[in-house]
Scaffold this motif. Structure first.
Motif, PDB file in Angstrom:
ATOM      1  N   GLY A   1      58.236   7.525  19.204  1.00 18.94           N
ATOM      2  CA  GLY A   1      56.968   8.051  20.040  1.00 18.94           C
ATOM      3  C   GLY A   1      56.304   6.980  20.919  1.00 18.94           C
ATOM      4  N   ALA A   2      56.321   5.799  20.284  1.00 18.14           N
ATOM      5  CA  ALA A   2      56.023   4.474  21.130  1.00 18.14           C
ATOM      6  C   ALA A   2      56.857   4.289  22.080  1.00 18.14           C
ATOM      7  CB  ALA A   2      55.829   3.368  19.925  1.00 18.14           C
ATOM      8  N   VAL A   3      58.162   4.218  21.829  1.00 18.13           N
ATOM      9  CA  VAL A   3      59.041   3.893  23.033  1.00 18.13           C
ATOM     10  C   VAL A   3      58.758   5.236  24.222  1.00 18.13           C
ATOM     11  CG1 VAL A   3      61.408   4.209  23.674  1.00 18.13           C
ATOM     12  CG2 VAL A   3      60.911   2.921  21.673  1.00 18.13           C
ATOM     13  N   SER A   4      58.773   6.284  24.019  1.00 17.20           N
ATOM     14  CA  SER A   4      58.660   7.447  24.956  1.00 17.20           C
ATOM     15  C   SER A   4      57.486   7.225  25.604  1.00 17.20           C
ATOM     16  CB  SER A   4      58.641   8.840  24.297  1.00 17.20           C
ATOM     17  OG  SER A   4      59.699   9.094  23.627  1.00 17.20           O
ATOM     18  N   VAL A   5      56.279   6.919  24.936  1.00 17.65           N
ATOM     19  CA  VAL A   5      54.860   6.822  25.602  1.00 17.65           C
ATOM     20  C   VAL A   5      55.022   5.867  26.724  1.00 17.65           C
ATOM     21  CG1 VAL A   5      52.385   6.014  25.431  1.00 17.65           C
ATOM     22  CG2 VAL A   5      53.418   7.713  23.800  1.00 17.65           C
TER      23      VAL A   5
END
Length: 212
Positions: free
Chosen positions: A35-39
């Motif tokens: 999630g952090a990488v995608s954001v």
């Protein structure tokens, strides 16, 4: 809630709870990093679709974390599982509503501003990995949620499904942008996901029983 069940029924229920815990724990483990990488990738690449993936995955982490508490509590105190289910459903519904609201606002702003999405390797990898992981997780959660009559687990499955659908839409929209220059496809896809998230939030929220 389970006080009148036979020992065999309680054993079956315990196995289902254990399986549910495994599923939601897997969601949290995957979602925190993905999630952090995608954001970050979505923001840097100006790709609303990939940003939506990260947002959906992080919301899934929130719902799954609530369900870890809910199912652990049921293992300790099965009689109170109804109240725990209602609280977890509220958290999952709220996470879905937040995803819907943020995506709707960001999509309209991006359409109004006319910004173009980027197509970095990290962006494409984030979308591809999320699609591969979240699709089976969503199916398993929804199926198990129906078996357990758990509105909260079905709603969490919807969060995983939204992440998977967003990944597919993001990849499609980015391909259309590269091939045809349809910069708005990414934004329209995010608006569609926002509408789905809103509908799932309504479905997941617990209902008050009318007095007899």
């Amino acid at each position: 809630m389970l006080a009148d069940q036979s020992p065999d029924s309680r054993l079956v229920r315990l196995r289902l709870v254990t399986k549910a815990l495994w599923l939601v724990s897997s969601s949290v483990a995957f979602g925190v990093l993905s999630g952090a990488v995608s954001v970050i990738a979505g923001l840097r690449g100006h790709s609303l679709g990939v940003f939506a993936i990260g947002l959906g995955v992080l919301a899934d982490v929130t719902g799954s974390a609530a369900l870890i508490w809910r199912f652990r509590a049921e293992r300790r105190q099965p009689v109170q599982s109804g109240a725990q289910e209602a609280r977890a459903a509220i958290i999952v519904a709220f996470a879905l509503a937040v995803v819907s609201a943020v995506l709707a606002v960001e999509s309209v702003a991006a359409l109004a501003g006319g910004s173009r999405p980027g197509t970095s390797n990290i962006t494409l990898m984030a979308a591809g990995i999320s699609l591969a992981v979240l699709t089976p997780l969503a199916y398993a959660k929804r199926r198990l949620g129906r078996q357990m009559a758990s509105r909260a687990l079905q709603g969490d499955g919807a969060l995983s499904g939204i992440g998977a659908a967003t990944s597919l839409l993001a990849l499609t929209a980015l391909a259309l942008y590269d091939a045809l220059g349809w910069w708005w496809g990414d934004r329209i896809a995010a608006l569609i996901v926002a509408a789905i998230a809103a509908a799932e939030a309504w479905h997941t929220a617990p209902r008050r029983r009318s007095p007899d």
